[in-house]
Design an enzyme around this catalytic site. Structure first.
Site, PDB file in Angstrom:
ATOM      1  N   SER A  21      30.361  31.042  38.458  1.00  0.00           N
ATOM      2  CA  SER A  21      30.438  30.121  39.417  1.00  0.00           C
ATOM      3  C   SER A  21      29.310  29.388  39.610  1.00  0.00           C
ATOM      4  CB  SER A  21      30.660  30.687  40.735  1.00  0.00           C
ATOM      5  OG  SER A  21      30.775  29.577  41.706  1.00  0.00           O
ATOM      6  N   SER A  57      28.582  27.482  42.346  1.00  0.00           N
ATOM      7  CA  SER A  57      28.555  27.698  43.885  1.00  0.00           C
ATOM      8  C   SER A  57      27.063  28.130  44.319  1.00  0.00           C
ATOM      9  CB  SER A  57      29.663  28.166  44.266  1.00  0.00           C
ATOM     10  OG  SER A  57      30.708  27.180  44.520  1.00  0.00           O
ATOM     11  N   THR A  60      37.602  32.054  46.602  1.00  0.00           N
ATOM     12  CA  THR A  60      38.233  31.469  45.502  1.00  0.00           C
ATOM     13  C   THR A  60      39.475  32.333  44.850  1.00  0.00           C
ATOM     14  OG1 THR A  60      37.802  30.176  43.712  1.00  0.00           O
ATOM     15  CG2 THR A  60      36.638  32.143  43.879  1.00  0.00           C
ATOM     16  N   LYS A 107      43.185  33.058  48.011  1.00  0.00           N
ATOM     17  CA  LYS A 107      42.818  32.016  48.914  1.00  0.00           C
ATOM     18  C   LYS A 107      44.006  32.461  49.980  1.00  0.00           C
ATOM     19  CE  LYS A 107      40.589  28.311  46.629  1.00  0.00           C
ATOM     20  NZ  LYS A 107      40.806  27.028  46.208  1.00  0.00           N
ATOM     21  N   ASN A 164      39.780  28.823  52.210  1.00  0.00           N
ATOM     22  CA  ASN A 164      38.955  28.916  51.225  1.00  0.00           C
ATOM     23  C   ASN A 164      37.360  29.074  51.765  1.00  0.00           C
ATOM     24  OD1 ASN A 164      37.985  26.381  52.238  1.00  0.00           O
ATOM     25  ND2 ASN A 164      37.258  25.597  50.323  1.00  0.00           N
ATOM     26  N   ASP A 177      39.209  22.489  51.172  1.00  0.00           N
ATOM     27  CA  ASP A 177      39.721  22.002  49.975  1.00  0.00           C
ATOM     28  C   ASP A 177      40.310  20.542  50.295  1.00  0.00           C
ATOM     29  OD1 ASP A 177      38.822  23.714  48.188  1.00  0.00           O
ATOM     30  OD2 ASP A 177      40.757  24.988  48.131  1.00  0.00           O
ATOM     31  N   GLY A 201      51.146  20.167  38.181  1.00  0.00           N
ATOM     32  CA  GLY A 201      50.675  21.504  38.553  1.00  0.00           C
ATOM     33  C   GLY A 201      51.341  21.771  39.938  1.00  0.00           C
ATOM     34  N   ALA A 202      51.668  23.109  40.337  1.00  0.00           N
ATOM     35  CA  ALA A 202      52.023  23.533  41.504  1.00  0.00           C
ATOM     36  C   ALA A 202      51.605  24.914  42.173  1.00  0.00           C
ATOM     37  CB  ALA A 202      53.658  23.630  41.250  1.00  0.00           C
ATOM     38  N   TYR A 206      36.568  20.925  36.646  1.00  0.00           N
ATOM     39  CA  TYR A 206      35.283  20.436  36.659  1.00  0.00           C
ATOM     40  C   TYR A 206      34.514  20.964  35.611  1.00  0.00           C
ATOM     41  CZ  TYR A 206      34.112  24.259  39.577  1.00  0.00           C
ATOM     42  OH  TYR A 206      33.945  25.459  39.864  1.00  0.00           O
TER      43      TYR A 206
HETATM   44  P1  NAP Z   1      46.629  28.791  40.375  1.00  0.00           P
HETATM   45  O1  NAP Z   1      47.328  28.695  41.473  1.00  0.00           O
HETATM   46  O2  NAP Z   1      46.752  29.722  39.285  1.00  0.00           O
HETATM   47  O3  NAP Z   1      47.627  27.460  39.420  1.00  0.00           O
HETATM   48  C1  NAP Z   1      47.663  27.239  38.331  1.00  0.00           C
HETATM   49  C2  NAP Z   1      48.563  26.133  37.912  1.00  0.00           C
HETATM   50  O4  NAP Z   1      48.237  25.643  36.376  1.00  0.00           O
HETATM   51  C3  NAP Z   1      50.250  26.316  38.082  1.00  0.00           C
HETATM   52  O5  NAP Z   1      50.723  25.111  38.149  1.00  0.00           O
HETATM   53  C4  NAP Z   1      50.545  26.653  36.375  1.00  0.00           C
HETATM   54  O6  NAP Z   1      51.798  26.406  36.159  1.00  0.00           O
HETATM   55  C5  NAP Z   1      49.472  25.774  35.855  1.00  0.00           C
HETATM   56  N1  NAP Z   1      49.156  26.309  34.486  1.00  0.00           N
HETATM   57  C6  NAP Z   1      48.415  27.384  33.940  1.00  0.00           C
HETATM   58  N2  NAP Z   1      48.379  27.427  32.563  1.00  0.00           N
HETATM   59  C7  NAP Z   1      49.177  26.401  32.232  1.00  0.00           C
HETATM   60  C8  NAP Z   1      49.677  26.021  30.921  1.00  0.00           C
HETATM   61  N3  NAP Z   1      48.956  26.970  29.849  1.00  0.00           N
HETATM   62  N4  NAP Z   1      50.255  25.106  30.641  1.00  0.00           N
HETATM   63  C9  NAP Z   1      50.934  24.393  31.690  1.00  0.00           C
HETATM   64  N5  NAP Z   1      50.552  24.563  33.002  1.00  0.00           N
HETATM   65  C10 NAP Z   1      49.605  25.703  33.297  1.00  0.00           C
HETATM   66  O7  NAP Z   1      45.183  27.874  40.330  1.00  0.00           O
HETATM   67  P2  NAP Z   1      44.714  26.962  41.374  1.00  0.00           P
HETATM   68  O8  NAP Z   1      44.030  27.658  42.433  1.00  0.00           O
HETATM   69  O9  NAP Z   1      45.788  25.860  41.759  1.00  0.00           O
HETATM   70  O10 NAP Z   1      43.575  26.203  40.242  1.00  0.00           O
HETATM   71  C11 NAP Z   1      44.138  25.259  39.521  1.00  0.00           C
HETATM   72  C12 NAP Z   1      42.669  24.626  38.920  1.00  0.00           C
HETATM   73  O11 NAP Z   1      41.995  23.543  39.975  1.00  0.00           O
HETATM   74  C13 NAP Z   1      41.769  25.485  38.429  1.00  0.00           C
HETATM   75  O12 NAP Z   1      41.372  24.995  36.996  1.00  0.00           O
HETATM   76  C14 NAP Z   1      40.799  25.233  39.348  1.00  0.00           C
HETATM   77  O13 NAP Z   1      39.245  25.452  39.035  1.00  0.00           O
HETATM   78  C15 NAP Z   1      40.785  24.015  40.030  1.00  0.00           C
HETATM   79  N6  NAP Z   1      40.317  23.587  41.264  1.00  0.00           N
HETATM   80  C16 NAP Z   1      38.995  22.813  41.400  1.00  0.00           C
HETATM   81  C17 NAP Z   1      38.602  22.706  42.535  1.00  0.00           C
HETATM   82  C18 NAP Z   1      37.392  22.028  42.781  1.00  0.00           C
HETATM   83  O14 NAP Z   1      36.886  21.956  43.900  1.00  0.00           O
HETATM   84  N7  NAP Z   1      37.190  20.768  41.973  1.00  0.00           N
HETATM   85  C19 NAP Z   1      39.234  23.426  43.763  1.00  0.00           C
HETATM   86  C20 NAP Z   1      40.446  24.225  43.735  1.00  0.00           C
HETATM   87  C21 NAP Z   1      40.707  24.454  42.294  1.00  0.00           C
HETATM   88  P3  NAP Z   1      52.908  27.675  36.342  1.00  0.00           P
HETATM   89  O15 NAP Z   1      53.354  27.226  38.031  1.00  0.00           O
HETATM   90  O16 NAP Z   1      54.071  27.351  35.306  1.00  0.00           O
HETATM   91  O17 NAP Z   1      52.562  28.977  36.141  1.00  0.00           O
END
Ligand code: NAP
Length: 283
Positions: A14, A16, A61, A65, A86, A101, A125-126, A219
């Protein structure tokens, strides 16, 4: 020494701490922001540790969460609506959960001069980040959200949540045609993160539409394949670093009661990112 912790698993990479410690130093506050690697089976005990007098608060994180909410004394209305926390703040010895967030997404759009009121948006994504993102979009008054996700059941759950919170927003699931006239496409999947940096979250065989804006929540790396493809198509691109900085800036304000130095947090975060990207490349 007073401390603020980041609970997650894994958290070792991280940026952060670099960002928050630089901001605390800038504000002249003698606190330390530290990583607390927390495997899921240790979450309860680790949250109990946060009740010690030296702890001011915490960030939460992946993957905690949602799970952390059961161990808190209270949550803000926003965190309750989104169903994710968060940021933890201590008030009179009580642990209060909040969510910054959504602010991170909205403030990034403001910085980038992107107005989404009435816009047609595609969310790739979901997962947890998608939930905060659709909440931000709903609050900003978008016209429609098309959710595209690998696992349809997860997309339907997010669509139900969105319709319930924002009945005026038109929501569709896995409607690939929505990409044709989208004005903003947001990647909330983890596709494109190191070490799979060459993967794209776009549906197979579909090019990035030139007229849409690309916003990647990922990022690391700063220039993902998603953003590179969008740039090549002539589209405006927005990286996830701004969101990281703004969610962190609001967390810092909740802990300290003071405005956070967002520009210097951006500088510290991007320096830390460049350093870790060099280390990864050289390893
Ligand atoms: P999460 O709850 O684990 O969700 C992951 C998502 O990615 C789901 O929709 C999953 O689809 C999809 N996915 C994962 N691998 C995949 C693949 N190989 N092909 C297609 N879809 C795939 O994770 P999250 O907390 O939402 O975080 C997601 C991303 O957002 C991370 O990279 C995180 O670092 C980033 N993020 C950034 C910030 C920021 O401040 N910039 C803040 C929060 C999160 P399924 O439903 O099919 O599993």
């Amino acid at each position: 020494m007073k401390r603020i912790f980041l609970l997650g698993y894994p958290v070792s990479h991280s940026i952060s701490p670099a960002m928050q410690n630089a901001a605390l130093h800038d504000l002249g506050i003698d606190w330390q922001y530290e990583l607390l690697a927390t495997p899921p089976n240790q979450l309860r005990d680790t949250v109990a540790r946060l009740r010690d007098a030296d702890c001011i608060g915490a960030n939460i994180t992946i993957p905690h969460k949602q799970a952390v909410m059961q161990f808190l004394d209270a949550t803000s209305e926003r965190a309750r609506q989104i169903g994710a926390v968060n940021t933890l703040v201590k008030r009179d010895g009580k642990l209060i959960g909040d969510n910054t967030d959504v602010y991170g997404v909205l403030q990034t759009l403001v910085d980038e001069h992107v107005s989404v009121r009435g816009a047609r948006v595609v969310v790739l994504g979901a997962g947890g980040a998608a939930r905060g993102t659709v909440f931000a979009l709903g609050e900003a008054g978008v016209a429609s959200i098309a959710i595209l996700n690998r696992t349809p059941a997860h997309a339907h759950t997010l669509a139900d949540f969105t319709r319930e919170q924002f009945p005026n927003v038109a929501v569709t699931v896995n409607n690939i045609k929505a990409l044709n006239d989208a004005e903003l496409i947001i990647n909330t999947t983890s596709v494109g993160m190191t070490p799979h940096t060459n993967a794209s979250p776009m549906p197979e065989g579909i090019s990035f539409p030139r007229r849409a804006i690309a916003f990647d929540l990922v990022y690391r790396p700063l220039q993902t394949r998603f953003l590179k493809d969008a740039e090549r198509a002539g589209a405006k691109t927005i990286s996830g670093l701004g969101m990281l900085v703004h969610q962190g800036a609001l967390s810092l304000k909740l802990w300290t009661g003071r405005d956070a130095p967002a520009q210097m947090m951006w500088n510290a975060a991007s320096n830390a990112l460049r350093t870790t990207e060099c280390e990864t490349r050289d390893a």
